[in-house]
Write a protein that holds these residues in place. Structure first.
Motif, short mmCIF file in Angstrom:
data_model
loop_
_atom_site.label_atom_id
_atom_site.label_comp_id
_atom_site.label_asym_id
_atom_site.label_seq_id
_atom_site.Cartn_x
_atom_site.Cartn_y
_atom_site.Cartn_z
N PHE A 27 26.85 16.78 18.81
CA PHE A 27 26.60 16.87 20.24
C PHE A 27 25.98 15.57 20.72
O PHE A 27 25.09 15.02 20.07
CB PHE A 27 25.65 18.03 20.56
CG PHE A 27 26.30 19.38 20.47
CD1 PHE A 27 26.81 19.99 21.60
CD2 PHE A 27 26.39 20.03 19.25
CE1 PHE A 27 27.41 21.24 21.52
CE2 PHE A 27 26.99 21.28 19.15
CZ PHE A 27 27.50 21.88 20.29
N VAL A 28 26.46 15.10 21.87
CA VAL A 28 25.98 13.84 22.45
C VAL A 28 25.61 14.11 23.90
O VAL A 28 26.32 14.82 24.62
CB VAL A 28 27.08 12.76 22.37
CG1 VAL A 28 26.63 11.48 23.03
CG2 VAL A 28 27.48 12.52 20.92
N PHE A 29 24.50 13.52 24.33
CA PHE A 29 23.99 13.70 25.68
C PHE A 29 23.78 12.34 26.34
O PHE A 29 22.68 11.78 26.28
CB PHE A 29 22.66 14.47 25.64
CG PHE A 29 22.77 15.84 25.01
CD1 PHE A 29 22.99 16.96 25.78
CD2 PHE A 29 22.65 15.99 23.63
CE1 PHE A 29 23.10 18.22 25.20
CE2 PHE A 29 22.76 17.24 23.03
CZ PHE A 29 22.99 18.36 23.82
N PRO A 30 24.83 11.76 26.94
CA PRO A 30 24.68 10.45 27.57
C PRO A 30 23.60 10.45 28.65
O PRO A 30 23.43 11.44 29.36
CB PRO A 30 26.05 10.18 28.19
CG PRO A 30 26.99 11.06 27.43
CD PRO A 30 26.20 12.27 27.06
N VAL A 31 22.91 9.35 28.76
CA VAL A 31 21.85 9.20 29.76
C VAL A 31 22.48 8.68 31.05
O VAL A 31 23.26 7.73 31.04
CB VAL A 31 20.75 8.23 29.26
CG1 VAL A 31 19.71 8.00 30.33
CG2 VAL A 31 20.12 8.79 27.99
N ARG A 32 22.13 9.33 32.15
CA ARG A 32 22.66 8.91 33.45
C ARG A 32 21.88 7.73 34.00
O ARG A 32 20.69 7.60 33.78
CB ARG A 32 22.60 10.06 34.47
CG ARG A 32 23.37 11.26 34.03
CD ARG A 32 23.57 12.29 35.11
NE ARG A 32 22.36 12.76 35.75
CZ ARG A 32 22.37 13.64 36.77
NH1 ARG A 32 23.50 14.12 37.22
NH2 ARG A 32 21.24 14.04 37.31
N LEU A 33 22.57 6.88 34.75
CA LEU A 33 21.93 5.84 35.54
C LEU A 33 21.76 6.41 36.94
O LEU A 33 22.71 6.99 37.49
CB LEU A 33 22.80 4.58 35.62
CG LEU A 33 22.90 3.75 34.35
CD1 LEU A 33 24.01 4.23 33.46
CD2 LEU A 33 23.06 2.31 34.71
N ILE A 34 20.56 6.23 37.50
CA ILE A 34 20.28 6.78 38.83
C ILE A 34 19.48 5.77 39.62
O ILE A 34 18.57 5.12 39.09
CB ILE A 34 19.49 8.12 38.74
CG1 ILE A 34 20.19 9.12 37.82
CG2 ILE A 34 19.29 8.71 40.13
CD1 ILE A 34 19.42 10.41 37.60
N GLU B 27 14.85 14.63 35.06
CA GLU B 27 15.42 14.22 33.79
C GLU B 27 15.06 12.78 33.41
O GLU B 27 14.78 11.95 34.27
CB GLU B 27 16.95 14.31 33.86
CG GLU B 27 17.51 13.19 34.73
CD GLU B 27 19.00 13.24 34.90
OE1 GLU B 27 19.72 12.85 33.98
OE2 GLU B 27 19.41 13.69 35.98
N ALA B 28 15.08 12.51 32.14
CA ALA B 28 14.96 11.13 31.66
C ALA B 28 16.26 10.43 32.03
O ALA B 28 17.34 10.93 31.74
CB ALA B 28 14.73 11.10 30.16
N HIS B 29 16.14 9.30 32.70
CA HIS B 29 17.32 8.57 33.14
C HIS B 29 17.04 7.08 33.12
O HIS B 29 15.89 6.66 32.96
CB HIS B 29 17.74 9.01 34.55
CG HIS B 29 16.71 8.68 35.59
ND1 HIS B 29 15.59 9.46 35.80
CD2 HIS B 29 16.62 7.66 36.48
CE1 HIS B 29 14.86 8.92 36.77
NE2 HIS B 29 15.47 7.83 37.20
#
Length: 188
Positions: free
Chosen positions: A36-43, A52-54
């Motif tokens: 499982f992979v959870f890419p980090v969003r750019l915001i 969320e951590a971003h």
């Protein structure tokens, strides 16, 4: 169109429905599973704004990165810009499940580019959504009302779409969400 062994799992729904909380619960449940992979969003939101951590970027940085083609997906909502970097393509090729919180507006694009896309539409009763938005304290009264109205605007359907009613307690919701993900995006 990209063909891959893994699955792209898009988590969508209104702001305040608990998507990040559900994803955090899934991340904890599968922390020992590298599938499982959870890419980090750019915001375009401050890193210390809560939620969320971003990766925080300025509007100018975002525009430059977008112009340079550095996003797999990008969208604008609630006066902010969001993006997902394309780094997950290798993960899909390796058979992993890539889990991303995205806007409902990018679903069709994702389906065109990634045929293995699955969507979980997180829904919530309006009165529970209103209370959750008030509790988190990030929105004004007008923004809360706008988000409640917006939450009822989308009627999602289509192939590989599953609805998840997040009207339970946090713990119960997380448990049911993890079970649902394991059912619709099983690891081979």
């Amino acid at each position: 169109m990209m063909s891959a062994k893994g699955k792209l799992l898009l988590i969508v729904g209104p702001s305040g429905a608990g998507k990040d909380t559900l994803i955090d619960g899934l991340r904890s449940a599968v922390r020992e599973d590298d599938g499982f992979v959870f890419p980090v969003r750019l915001i375009t939101r401050s890193a210390d704004a809560g939620g969320e951590a971003h990766l925080a970027v300025t509007t100018k940085q975002f525009e430059q990165m977008q112009a340079a083609g550095r996003f797999a997906f990008h969208w604008h909502a609630h006066d902010l810009s969001y993006a997902i970097p394309p780094s997950f393509d290798d993960d899909l090729e390796k058979g992993r499940v890539v889990v991303i919180n995205v806007s409902r507006a990018i679903i069709e694009e994702a389906r065109r580019r990634y045929p293995q896309t699955r969507v979980i539409n997180v829904t919530i009763k309006p009165e529970i959504l209103e209370q959750r938005l008030r509790d988190r304290g990030r929105e004004s009264e007008a923004e809360i009302q706008e988000r409640i109205e917006r939450s009822q605007m989308f009627d999602l359907d289509g192939e590989n779409m599953t609805e998840f009613a997040n009207n339970l307690s946090i713990e119960e919701g997380r448990e049911e969400f993890v079970s649902l993900v394991r059912e619709i995006a099983p690891r081979e």
